[in-house]
Structures are given as structure tokens and as C-alpha cells.
Write an enzyme that holds these catalytic residues in place. Structure first.
Site, PDB file in Angstrom:
ATOM      1  N   GLY A 264      -6.565  -3.312 -10.648  1.00 40.63           N
ATOM      2  CA  GLY A 264      -6.631  -3.093  -9.181  1.00 40.63           C
ATOM      3  C   GLY A 264      -7.949  -1.942  -8.922  1.00 40.63           C
ATOM      4  O   GLY A 264      -8.346  -1.870  -7.975  1.00 40.63           O
TER       5      GLY A 264
ATOM      6  N   PHE B 181       2.905  -3.273   1.933  1.00 40.27           N
ATOM      7  CA  PHE B 181       2.065  -3.977   1.126  1.00 40.27           C
ATOM      8  C   PHE B 181       1.069  -4.440   1.513  1.00 40.27           C
ATOM      9  O   PHE B 181       0.837  -4.928   2.767  1.00 40.27           O
ATOM     10  CB  PHE B 181       2.844  -5.134   0.473  1.00 40.27           C
ATOM     11  CG  PHE B 181       2.370  -5.820  -0.795  1.00 40.27           C
ATOM     12  CD1 PHE B 181       2.491  -5.414  -1.897  1.00 40.27           C
ATOM     13  CD2 PHE B 181       1.388  -6.723  -0.573  1.00 40.27           C
ATOM     14  CE1 PHE B 181       1.969  -5.808  -3.131  1.00 40.27           C
ATOM     15  CE2 PHE B 181       0.899  -7.524  -1.717  1.00 40.27           C
ATOM     16  CZ  PHE B 181       1.123  -6.872  -2.833  1.00 40.27           C
TER      17      PHE B 181
ATOM     18  N   LYS C  65       0.680   6.196  -1.273  1.00 43.65           N
ATOM     19  CA  LYS C  65       1.814   5.990  -0.394  1.00 43.65           C
ATOM     20  C   LYS C  65       2.936   7.213  -0.327  1.00 43.65           C
ATOM     21  O   LYS C  65       3.735   7.127  -1.154  1.00 43.65           O
ATOM     22  CB  LYS C  65       2.493   4.506  -0.593  1.00 43.65           C
ATOM     23  CG  LYS C  65       1.744   3.421  -0.375  1.00 43.65           C
ATOM     24  CD  LYS C  65       2.544   2.190  -0.621  1.00 43.65           C
ATOM     25  CE  LYS C  65       1.707   0.906  -0.375  1.00 43.65           C
ATOM     26  NZ  LYS C  65       2.706  -0.092  -0.906  1.00 43.65           N
TER      27      LYS C  65
ATOM     28  N   ARG D 136      -8.071 -10.055  -4.414  1.00 43.52           N
ATOM     29  CA  ARG D 136      -8.793  -8.706  -5.032  1.00 43.52           C
ATOM     30  C   ARG D 136     -10.169  -8.594  -4.645  1.00 43.52           C
ATOM     31  O   ARG D 136     -10.874  -7.671  -4.543  1.00 43.52           O
ATOM     32  CB  ARG D 136      -8.705  -8.675  -6.722  1.00 43.52           C
ATOM     33  CG  ARG D 136      -7.473  -8.551  -7.088  1.00 43.52           C
ATOM     34  CD  ARG D 136      -7.526  -8.365  -8.717  1.00 43.52           C
ATOM     35  NE  ARG D 136      -6.466  -8.600  -9.496  1.00 43.52           N
ATOM     36  CZ  ARG D 136      -5.523  -7.822  -9.527  1.00 43.52           C
ATOM     37  NH1 ARG D 136      -5.394  -6.573  -9.014  1.00 43.52           N
ATOM     38  NH2 ARG D 136      -4.510  -8.152 -10.270  1.00 43.52           N
TER      39      ARG D 136
ATOM     40  N   ASP E  20       1.937   4.537  -5.768  1.00 48.77           N
ATOM     41  CA  ASP E  20       2.836   4.215  -5.042  1.00 48.77           C
ATOM     42  C   ASP E  20       4.152   4.891  -5.570  1.00 48.77           C
ATOM     43  O   ASP E  20       4.555   5.941  -5.081  1.00 48.77           O
ATOM     44  CB  ASP E  20       3.078   2.645  -5.352  1.00 48.77           C
ATOM     45  CG  ASP E  20       4.202   2.038  -4.428  1.00 48.77           C
ATOM     46  OD1 ASP E  20       4.594   2.466  -3.301  1.00 48.77           O
ATOM     47  OD2 ASP E  20       4.456   0.705  -4.684  1.00 48.77           O
TER      48      ASP E  20
ATOM     49  N   ASP F 220      -4.201  -7.027  -5.405  1.00 45.63           N
ATOM     50  CA  ASP F 220      -4.003  -8.380  -5.143  1.00 45.63           C
ATOM     51  C   ASP F 220      -2.350  -8.808  -4.553  1.00 45.63           C
ATOM     52  O   ASP F 220      -1.680  -7.767  -4.744  1.00 45.63           O
ATOM     53  CB  ASP F 220      -4.115  -9.088  -6.462  1.00 45.63           C
ATOM     54  CG  ASP F 220      -2.692  -8.446  -7.411  1.00 45.63           C
ATOM     55  OD1 ASP F 220      -2.590  -7.312  -7.556  1.00 45.63           O
ATOM     56  OD2 ASP F 220      -1.957  -9.447  -7.871  1.00 45.63           O
TER      57      ASP F 220
ATOM     58  N   ASP G 170      -6.077   2.673  -8.346  1.00 47.63           N
ATOM     59  CA  ASP G 170      -6.102   2.141  -7.287  1.00 47.63           C
ATOM     60  C   ASP G 170      -5.098   2.671  -5.926  1.00 47.63           C
ATOM     61  O   ASP G 170      -5.546   2.998  -4.788  1.00 47.63           O
ATOM     62  CB  ASP G 170      -5.789   0.492  -7.006  1.00 47.63           C
ATOM     63  CG  ASP G 170      -4.664  -0.096  -7.674  1.00 47.63           C
ATOM     64  OD1 ASP G 170      -4.065   0.686  -8.229  1.00 47.63           O
ATOM     65  OD2 ASP G 170      -4.423  -1.339  -7.616  1.00 47.63           O
TER      66      ASP G 170
END
Ligand code: 5GP
Ligand code: MG
Length: 178
Positions: free
Chosen positions: A48, A155, A134, A168, A106, A162, A103
Site C-alpha cells: 500500500g 474504507f 483513522k 492502487r 487503522d 486497494d 499507507d
């Protein structure tokens, strides 16, 4: 509204490229200011983070190395909670400043695993540079040093991220709509 379809899902444009690149530049300039004298090893987390790392490293302007490791925790839209290491680290980090280039942070489970592994391998100082975070999804006690953008707990795809392998290559970020 600018929407796209990837497999069974629709996504709406949420962060355009110009905004992405401006925030990446700000992070790179912070890193230039803070880490210029540390001879760091940047570790890009594949897949990512490849686009973020590419844009970031073009602005980093001091001597450094960059390497890549590959982890996987997502299956479609949902984090599986277990992190698989697919390509490991070859370089020594003993006594070294390392910058983990991710990337998105989360739940923080992936980052916790990476930090534990780098500490065990003898890194002197570990910094985290993430494109996205996030904050509402965080489940681990992790302090991110550099973050380009904080986003809600939805999301997203694009700019390296992706949906089931696709998306991506999108230069903008899109958010799932259904
Ligand atoms: P964590 O372990 O922090 O829960 O998840 C980290 C990894 O999950 C990220 O490196 C990223 O690959 C993936 N991930 C988390 N949120 C999203 C998202 O909204 N979209 C995509 N495509 N991947 C995500
Ligand atoms: Mg990742």
C-alpha cells in the site's frame, strides 16, 4: 458526483491528487527539518505505501537509505487481525534511526507488529510516517510521528491502497459508498 466502480463496489472521489501531494510535501519538509542528521533507513511497507513512499522520497533531501518489506492483513474490506510477513527485512537496523513508511494506520495492529520486530532487531530510534490515519479505529497505543491526513473510519482506495487488489493505481483517494 465523481464515482467509480471496482468489482462489486461503488466509490466516490474524496481526496484529489493536488490535496494529497500538498500534504505529502508538508510531511517531507517536517522530516527534512527533523531527521537530516540521522542517516536513517526508510522502510516502506508494501504494497500500500509504494506511492506515498515514492512521492515522499522525492522531496526528502538528505543522505538516507530506503528499503521495502511486505505485510498483509486485509482480506477484501475487513482487517483480519493477523499480520502476515511476506517479504522480510534484509538490512541491519542495529543502532540505526529507522522511519516506517506506511499507507494507513487503522487499528494499529500492523504497526504494533512492525515496531516490536524493529525493536527486537536493535533499532536505536523508530519514527512512523503514515500517509493516512483513522484515529477512531485505533486499538493500540501507538504514537504516529508524521501523518499527512487523518480520515474518518470508512474504507478508501487509491494512491496505493486497494480493494481486493484493484485501485492502487488511482491518483486520487475514493471512499466506498455502498
Ligand atoms: P491495521 O493493522 O492498522 O488495522 O491496518 C493497517 C493496514 O490495513 C494498512 O496498512 C492498509 O494496508 C490496510 N487498510 C486499513 N484501512 C484501509 C482502507 O480504508 N482501505 C484500504 N485499501 N486498506 C486499508
Ligand atoms: Mg499497509
Amino acid at each position: 458526483m465523481n464515482t467509480i466502480q471496482i468489482k462489486d463496489k461503488k466509490f466516490a472521489l474524496s481526496i484529489p491528487e493536488t490535496e494529497i501531494l500538498a500534504t505529502v510535501r508538508r510531511v517531507a519538509e517536517d522530516i527534512n527539518r527533523d531527521l537530516a542528521d540521522t542517516n536513517p533507513l526508510f522502510i516502506c511497507i508494501l504494497n500500500g505505501a509504494f506511492m506515498f513512499a515514492g512521492d515522499l522520497m522525492k522531496i526528502v533531501n538528505f543522505p538516507c537509505e530506503i528499503t521495502f518489506i511486505k505485510l498483509s492483513s486485509y482480506d477484501g474490506l475487513y482487517t483480519t487481525g493477523t499480520v502476515k510477513e511476506i517479504i522480510g527485512l534484509n538490512e541491519s537496523v542495529v543502532g540505526r534511526t529507522v522511519v516506517v513508511v506506511e499507507d494507513i494506520v487503522d487499528t494499529g495492529i500492523t504497526m504494533e507488529r512492525i515496531l516490536g520486530s524493529l525493536r527486537a532487531k536493535g533499532a536505536k530510534e523508530i519514527k512512523i510516517a503514515t500517509f493516512l490515519q483513522k484515529p477512531d479505529a485505533l486499538q493500540r497505543d501507538i504514537t504516529v510521528d508524521y501523518v499527512a491526513m487523518k480520515i474518518p473510519n470508512n474504507f478508501i482506495v487509491g494512491y496505493g491502497l486497494d480493494y481486493d487488489g484493484y485501485g492502487r493505481n488511482l491518483k486520487d483517494i475514493y471512499t466506498v459508498v455502498d
